[in-house]
Design a protein around this motif. Structure first.
Motif, PDB file in Angstrom:
ATOM      1  N   LEU A 157      -6.139  -2.360 -10.686  1.00 41.20           N
ATOM      2  CA  LEU A 157      -4.793  -2.932 -10.767  1.00 41.20           C
ATOM      3  C   LEU A 157      -3.947  -2.530  -9.569  1.00 41.20           C
ATOM      4  O   LEU A 157      -3.266  -3.359  -8.967  1.00 41.20           O
ATOM      5  CB  LEU A 157      -4.116  -2.496 -12.078  1.00 41.20           C
ATOM      6  CG  LEU A 157      -2.703  -3.024 -12.247  1.00 41.20           C
ATOM      7  CD1 LEU A 157      -2.683  -4.544 -12.298  1.00 41.20           C
ATOM      8  CD2 LEU A 157      -2.054  -2.444 -13.496  1.00 41.20           C
ATOM      9  N   SER A 158      -4.044  -1.253  -9.199  1.00 44.56           N
ATOM     10  CA  SER A 158      -3.121  -0.800  -8.168  1.00 44.56           C
ATOM     11  C   SER A 158      -3.423  -1.447  -6.806  1.00 44.56           C
ATOM     12  O   SER A 158      -2.520  -1.895  -6.101  1.00 44.56           O
ATOM     13  CB  SER A 158      -3.110   0.729  -8.178  1.00 44.56           C
ATOM     14  OG  SER A 158      -3.350   1.230  -6.942  1.00 44.56           O
ATOM     15  N   SER A 159      -4.704  -1.544  -6.443  1.00 46.75           N
ATOM     16  CA  SER A 159      -5.006  -2.184  -5.153  1.00 46.75           C
ATOM     17  C   SER A 159      -4.696  -3.685  -5.213  1.00 46.75           C
ATOM     18  O   SER A 159      -4.295  -4.281  -4.205  1.00 46.75           O
ATOM     19  CB  SER A 159      -6.458  -1.948  -4.743  1.00 46.75           C
ATOM     20  OG  SER A 159      -7.324  -2.387  -5.759  1.00 46.75           O
ATOM     21  N   ALA A 160      -4.861  -4.286  -6.382  1.00 48.67           N
ATOM     22  CA  ALA A 160      -4.532  -5.716  -6.509  1.00 48.67           C
ATOM     23  C   ALA A 160      -3.030  -5.909  -6.344  1.00 48.67           C
ATOM     24  O   ALA A 160      -2.581  -6.873  -5.707  1.00 48.67           O
ATOM     25  CB  ALA A 160      -4.998  -6.257  -7.857  1.00 48.67           C
ATOM     26  N   GLU A 161      -2.255  -4.980  -6.882  1.00 51.41           N
ATOM     27  CA  GLU A 161      -0.793  -5.086  -6.742  1.00 51.41           C
ATOM     28  C   GLU A 161      -0.378  -4.963  -5.284  1.00 51.41           C
ATOM     29  O   GLU A 161       0.484  -5.703  -4.799  1.00 51.41           O
ATOM     30  CB  GLU A 161      -0.099  -3.999  -7.577  1.00 51.41           C
ATOM     31  CG  GLU A 161       0.007  -4.389  -9.031  1.00 51.41           C
ATOM     32  CD  GLU A 161       0.506  -3.252  -9.929  1.00 51.41           C
ATOM     33  OE1 GLU A 161       0.900  -3.540 -11.065  1.00 51.41           O
ATOM     34  OE2 GLU A 161       0.478  -2.072  -9.493  1.00 51.41           O
ATOM     35  N   THR A 162      -1.011  -4.015  -4.588  1.00 55.66           N
ATOM     36  CA  THR A 162      -0.690  -3.848  -3.171  1.00 55.66           C
ATOM     37  C   THR A 162      -0.996  -5.125  -2.402  1.00 55.66           C
ATOM     38  O   THR A 162      -0.170  -5.634  -1.649  1.00 55.66           O
ATOM     39  CB  THR A 162      -1.511  -2.685  -2.570  1.00 55.66           C
ATOM     40  OG1 THR A 162      -1.322  -1.550  -3.389  1.00 55.66           O
ATOM     41  CG2 THR A 162      -1.125  -2.389  -1.149  1.00 55.66           C
ATOM     42  N   LEU A 163      -2.197  -5.645  -2.632  1.00 55.33           N
ATOM     43  CA  LEU A 163      -2.593  -6.860  -1.938  1.00 55.33           C
ATOM     44  C   LEU A 163      -1.633  -7.998  -2.273  1.00 55.33           C
ATOM     45  O   LEU A 163      -1.172  -8.735  -1.392  1.00 55.33           O
ATOM     46  CB  LEU A 163      -4.032  -7.237  -2.329  1.00 55.33           C
ATOM     47  CG  LEU A 163      -4.514  -8.610  -1.878  1.00 55.33           C
ATOM     48  CD1 LEU A 163      -4.434  -8.758  -0.370  1.00 55.33           C
ATOM     49  CD2 LEU A 163      -5.961  -8.847  -2.343  1.00 55.33           C
ATOM     50  N   ASN A 164      -1.319  -8.104  -3.550  1.00 56.19           N
ATOM     51  CA  ASN A 164      -0.445  -9.209  -3.940  1.00 56.19           C
ATOM     52  C   ASN A 164       0.919  -9.100  -3.262  1.00 56.19           C
ATOM     53  O   ASN A 164       1.454 -10.095  -2.788  1.00 56.19           O
ATOM     54  CB  ASN A 164      -0.291  -9.254  -5.459  1.00 56.19           C
ATOM     55  CG  ASN A 164       0.166 -10.610  -5.918  1.00 56.19           C
ATOM     56  OD1 ASN A 164      -0.431 -11.619  -5.563  1.00 56.19           O
ATOM     57  ND2 ASN A 164       1.254 -10.654  -6.661  1.00 56.19           N
ATOM     58  N   SER A 165       1.440  -7.881  -3.182  1.00 58.58           N
ATOM     59  CA  SER A 165       2.768  -7.824  -2.564  1.00 58.58           C
ATOM     60  C   SER A 165       2.686  -8.090  -1.064  1.00 58.58           C
ATOM     61  O   SER A 165       3.602  -8.672  -0.493  1.00 58.58           O
ATOM     62  CB  SER A 165       3.521  -6.532  -2.905  1.00 58.58           C
ATOM     63  OG  SER A 165       2.710  -5.454  -2.637  1.00 58.58           O
ATOM     64  N   GLN A 166       1.562  -7.742  -0.443  1.00 60.65           N
ATOM     65  CA  GLN A 166       1.397  -8.113   0.977  1.00 60.65           C
ATOM     66  C   GLN A 166       1.400  -9.637   1.140  1.00 60.65           C
ATOM     67  O   GLN A 166       2.069 -10.171   2.022  1.00 60.65           O
ATOM     68  CB  GLN A 166       0.088  -7.551   1.535  1.00 60.65           C
ATOM     69  CG  GLN A 166       0.117  -6.045   1.748  1.00 60.65           C
ATOM     70  CD  GLN A 166      -1.277  -5.498   2.065  1.00 60.65           C
ATOM     71  OE1 GLN A 166      -2.296  -6.035   1.617  1.00 60.65           O
ATOM     72  NE2 GLN A 166      -1.328  -4.411   2.821  1.00 60.65           N
ATOM     73  N   LEU A 167       0.653 -10.291   0.286  1.00 61.60           N
ATOM     74  CA  LEU A 167       0.585 -11.752   0.412  1.00 61.60           C
ATOM     75  C   LEU A 167       1.939 -12.382   0.114  1.00 61.60           C
ATOM     76  O   LEU A 167       2.348 -13.344   0.756  1.00 61.60           O
ATOM     77  CB  LEU A 167      -0.463 -12.327  -0.555  1.00 61.60           C
ATOM     78  CG  LEU A 167      -1.904 -11.854  -0.367  1.00 61.60           C
ATOM     79  CD1 LEU A 167      -2.816 -12.552  -1.369  1.00 61.60           C
ATOM     80  CD2 LEU A 167      -2.409 -12.119   1.053  1.00 61.60           C
TER      81      LEU A 167
END
Ligand code: BG6
Length: 489
Positions: A157-167
């Motif tokens: 979840l945490s890496s997905a959140e990071t990626l999502n906020s970058q996008l």
């Protein structure tokens, strides 16, 4: 209906996915006249190619992986839309070059600023590429822009959140198309039609009539040359977090208020909200994990155990098989187990969904031969079709009841490849069969505690023979509830 004019900017243009899936899919679309006159593909990758040598690669890919043989005239017309730009995505300067090239082809083909950015590359670069698209102004368009991105979307979840906020710093949620290629499969898309265009299913589509649901996706291949990815992923992240849960959602969702993108996705998300999240003890009770050992292939030759595969740690605990009993704690599904299983190096390559209906009272046909339950089988692969298992009288006088099947099969080769549909939908701006951010994040919320239990050695990793159907514990999981796995056919 032909797609709108656009420029398709493909990162990872020399990679495996592009060659195996994307180029053949683009060629299919072109052949079916679904690509517009005004389109261009700009391939971007690190290697240095000229447009010419890039087109040679393209042709080789089509010859190897395309569905049809290449027609010389069509090829000529197709190939001229392709050009190449060498880009090292870590170097922001190189995006300027790409930007110039994109503008050049837009002029040459008279294409309005309508751009599709497709990231078919290592996921660690997704965020950076988005950023550089912004900095270089490539993503700055007068028309529309879309970002299509391949899995995996994070590794928790945490890496997905990071990626999502970058996008999200660059693209709106509506502009992001997260691929789950299972959603492009004909029969997965057909579930919605089957359920909502036929009056016979909805009245029985619940815990009063359904005893259990079984979803299997088995593969015969092993880890191949993907050890460095797979070692960190395992079947849980590789298949369950995305494809298996997507199939669960399609089966379990409520009828949407209308067959429109957001209404459908809203209902799918509700399934994930009701999906029971497991404590460590529940993982022990409901999840089985396995890893393939040695075993014979079809010709009798011994296939290596996972731990002996190239690039795999000799003491690896990565799971190549998972079976699980899931519960959707809502009004419709309370008490109905959803069994899922997926694994590599199993005896067949198949994807199938079986809905098992509850038994009838046994007093009428209390014969020796067992009265089998009604089954609705949705075959996703290799055949595409539906079959319903019923009980009927065997012709004659002995009064025996036997199972019979009603079958519907799609004509072989009649349905387009998943990627053809997904590209068509994505370029057109229809995101129904792509995953929305809340789906991704809820899927990780379900998966993360299981991954954590795995790290603690729970449940124990069972070895299974290559070419079998997974470890014995997978059968026990289902037998414990008085059921069996229906063999995939
Ligand atoms: C991919 C996984 O998403 O799906 C692979 O990364 C797997 O490991 C593949 O082999 C299976 O897809 P399909 O369409 O062949 O069932």
């Amino acid at each position: 209906r032909a797609l709108p004019p656009h420029t398709f900017i493909l990162f990872g243009a020399t990679g495996d996915l592009a060659r195996r899936k994307l180029y053949p899919a683009l060629y299919d679309l072109f052949q079916d006249k679904l690509l517009p006159e005004r389109f261009a593909v700009v391939g971007a990758a690190r290697r240095s190619y000229t447009d010419e040598s890039f087109r040679d690669e393209l042709r080789a890919a089509l010859e190897e992986f395309g569905r049809n043989s290449i027609e010389p005239e069509l090829w000529e017309q197709f190939a001229k839309h392709f050009s190449y730009c060498a880009v090292d995505v870590r170097n922001p300067e190189e995006f300027k070059k790409l930007n110039e090239q994109v503008r050049k082809v837009e002029q040459a083909f008279d294409i309005p600023e309508q751009r599709v950015f497709y990231l078919a590359m290592a996921p660690e670069f997704f965020g950076e590429v988005a950023l550089h698209l912004y900095d270089s102004k490539l993503s700055d368009v007068k028309g529309w822009r879309r970002l299509i991105i391949e899995k995996p979307f994070g590794r928790d979840l945490s890496s997905a959140e990071t990626l999502n906020s970058q996008l999200r710093e660059v693209f709106e949620e509506e502009e992001i198309y997260r691929i789950d290629h299972y959603l492009g499969k004909e029969m997965v898309q057909n579930i919605e039609v089957l359920r909502f265009a036929n009056s016979i299913f909805e009245p029985v589509w619940n815990n009063r009539s359904i005893a259990n649901v079984q979803i299997t996706s088995s593969e015969t291949v092993g880890v191949e040359d993907r050890a460095s990815y797979y070692e960190r992923s395992g079947a849980l992240r590789d298949m369950v977090q995305n494809h298996m849960l997507q199939m669960v959602m399609m089966i379990a969702m409520e009828p949407p208020s209308r067959l429109k993108t957001e209404a459908i996705r809203d209902e799918k998300v509700k399934v994930l909200r009701s999906l029971r999240r497991f404590s460590e003890n529940e993982v022990k009770a409901h999840v089985v994990r396995g890893q393939y050992g040695e075993g014979p292939d079809k010709s009798g030759k011994t296939l290596p155990a996972y731990r002996n595969e190239h690039g795999v740690d000799a003491a690896s605990n990565t799971e190549t098989f998972i079976a699980a009993r899931l519960y959707i704690d809502n009004f419709r599904w309370a008490g109905v187990p959803f069994y899922i299983r997926t694994g590599k190096r199993m005896s067949v390559k198949a994807t199938e969904i079986v809905i098992q209906f509850k038994d009838m009272p046994r007093m009428y046909f209390n014969q020796e031969g067992q009265l089998l339950p009604n089954l609705l089988v949705i075959r996703v692969y290799p055949e595409e079709g539906i079959s319903i298992q019923l009980n009927a009288k065997r012709p004659g006088t002995d009064g025996t009841v036997v199972p019979v099947a009603m079958e519907f099969s799609q004509e072989p080769d009649n349905s387009p490849e998943a990627y053809v549909r997904l590209l068509y939908d994505g370029i057109q701006g229809d995101s129904t069969f792509f995953t929305r951010w809340d789906e991704v994040s809820l899927a990780w919320k379900f998966v993360d505690p299981i991954a954590a239990a795995f790290r603690d050695g729970i449940p124990p990793l069972s070895e299974y023979e290559s070419g079998s159907f997974g470890p014995a514990a997978s059968n026990e999981l289902v037998e414990h509830d008085g059921f069996v796995w229906w063999p995939v056919t």
